[in-house]
Design a protein around this motif. Structure first.
Motif, short mmCIF file in Angstrom:
data_model
loop_
_atom_site.label_atom_id
_atom_site.label_comp_id
_atom_site.label_asym_id
_atom_site.label_seq_id
_atom_site.Cartn_x
_atom_site.Cartn_y
_atom_site.Cartn_z
N UNK A 173 -4.55 -64.53 5.48
CA UNK A 173 -5.03 -64.66 4.22
C UNK A 173 -5.04 -66.09 3.71
N UNK A 174 -3.94 -66.96 4.33
CA UNK A 174 -3.97 -68.26 3.88
C UNK A 174 -5.28 -69.32 4.42
N UNK A 175 -5.62 -68.64 5.81
CA UNK A 175 -6.83 -69.30 6.30
C UNK A 175 -8.09 -68.56 5.90
N UNK A 176 -8.10 -67.75 5.05
CA UNK A 176 -9.54 -66.97 4.57
C UNK A 176 -9.98 -66.01 5.72
N UNK A 177 -8.99 -65.25 6.37
CA UNK A 177 -8.98 -64.33 7.25
C UNK A 177 -8.58 -62.79 6.65
N UNK A 178 -9.78 -61.85 6.32
CA UNK A 178 -9.32 -60.60 5.89
C UNK A 178 -8.99 -59.60 6.90
N UNK A 179 -7.92 -58.93 7.01
CA UNK A 179 -7.61 -57.83 7.76
C UNK A 179 -8.00 -56.55 7.32
N UNK A 180 -8.30 -55.36 8.28
CA UNK A 180 -8.62 -54.14 8.02
C UNK A 180 -8.00 -53.19 8.88
N UNK A 181 -6.82 -52.91 8.56
CA UNK A 181 -6.14 -52.26 9.73
C UNK A 181 -6.48 -50.44 9.36
N UNK A 182 -7.12 -50.43 8.17
CA UNK A 182 -7.70 -48.98 8.19
C UNK A 182 -8.85 -48.77 9.05
N UNK A 183 -9.63 -49.81 9.63
CA UNK A 183 -10.75 -49.64 10.45
C UNK A 183 -10.27 -49.56 12.25
N UNK A 184 -8.99 -49.61 12.07
CA UNK A 184 -8.47 -49.54 13.71
C UNK A 184 -9.21 -48.25 14.61
N UNK A 185 -10.09 -48.71 15.38
CA UNK A 185 -10.60 -47.67 16.09
C UNK A 185 -9.60 -46.77 17.08
N UNK A 186 -9.71 -45.52 17.17
CA UNK A 186 -8.78 -44.69 17.60
C UNK A 186 -8.30 -45.10 19.01
N UNK A 187 -9.05 -45.61 19.87
CA UNK A 187 -8.62 -46.10 20.96
C UNK A 187 -7.56 -47.21 21.09
N UNK A 188 -7.97 -48.11 19.96
CA UNK A 188 -6.93 -49.19 19.91
C UNK A 188 -5.74 -48.61 19.13
N UNK A 189 -5.80 -47.63 18.31
CA UNK A 189 -4.77 -47.17 17.44
C UNK A 189 -3.78 -46.67 18.53
N UNK A 190 -4.13 -45.89 19.75
CA UNK A 190 -3.23 -45.08 20.77
C UNK A 190 -2.48 -46.10 21.43
N UNK A 191 -2.81 -47.56 21.08
CA UNK A 191 -1.88 -48.33 21.96
C UNK A 191 -0.73 -49.06 20.99
N UNK A 192 -0.92 -48.78 19.74
CA UNK A 192 0.15 -49.26 18.74
C UNK A 192 1.61 -48.50 18.78
N UNK A 193 2.65 -49.06 18.77
CA UNK A 193 3.82 -48.42 18.71
C UNK A 193 4.08 -47.59 17.19
N UNK A 194 4.75 -46.56 17.36
CA UNK A 194 5.09 -45.81 16.06
C UNK A 194 5.48 -47.07 14.90
N UNK A 195 5.29 -46.25 13.87
CA UNK A 195 5.48 -47.22 12.60
C UNK A 195 7.20 -47.51 12.47
#
Length: 197
Positions: A173-195
């Protein structure tokens, strides 16, 4: 969709306009620089270690270039939009999955993907082999982001995924980049560790 290999690196690494950094007209002289990624210190950025092979001060072009390794079955960042810089992905080894807007594409060795500012993108590796790619950034000022994140993680002594994600989000955010975690594709989400709890 599979992106076709493109080998016009001159278009990726050069530009007829001054992007940032110092300009040739300002009197600075730049000597040629030859580096090998293996001789550069590793930036232990979460999820994908990298070496910086072209630094902002190396030339008047104002670019930075990193060699990045994405281990097998590893997610990149959440989908994001840069508002001040373009990123160039040049795949050297392996198969990188890219989110290009709303479309998921496969980038194989030789592929050059230009992810322009104002455009949502991300990447991940869902194969059993590591991926190696070059990441070019123009203007290259953003190259310092990776060291900043690693420094902040170490100085705070954090290790949980949610804490690391918060640091990345703050620095982005400090460098003008917006993150959209709600848009993570299912294929990518499957690689994430549990919360984390």
């Amino acid at each position: 969709m599979v992106l076709r290999p493109i080998f016009s690196l001159v278009l990726v690494l050069g530009s007829p306009q001054i992007l940032s950094g110092c300009a040739a007209a300002d009197g600075h002289h730049h000597e040629p620089v030859v580096r090998h990624a293996a001789t550069e210190p590793t930036i232990e950025f979460p999820g994908h270690p990298m070496q910086q092979v072209v630094k902002l001060e190396d030339s008047a072009a104002g670019i930075t270039l990193f060699e990045v390794t994405v281990p097998a079955r590893t997610s990149g960042p959440p989908p994001h939009i840069h508002h001040h810089e373009d990123e160039y992905f040049i795949v050297l080894e392996g198969e990188l999955r890219l989110l290009n807007g709303d479309e998921v594409v496969t980038a194989t060795p030789g592929t050059v993907a230009t992810m322009t500012r104002g455009h949502q993108h991300t990447f991940w590796n869902n194969t059993d082999q590591p991926v190696r790619y070059l990441l070019g950034i123009a203007p290259g000022d953003f190259g310092g982001f990776f060291d900043e994140v690693v420094f902040e993680i170490r100085s705070r002594g954090v290790s949980r995924g949610d804490e690391i994600a918060a640091i990345i989000g703050q620095k982005a955010a400090e460098r003008g980049v917006d993150l959209f975690p709600e848009n993570i594709p299912p294929e990518q989400a499957a690689l994430l560790p549990p919360p984390s709890r």
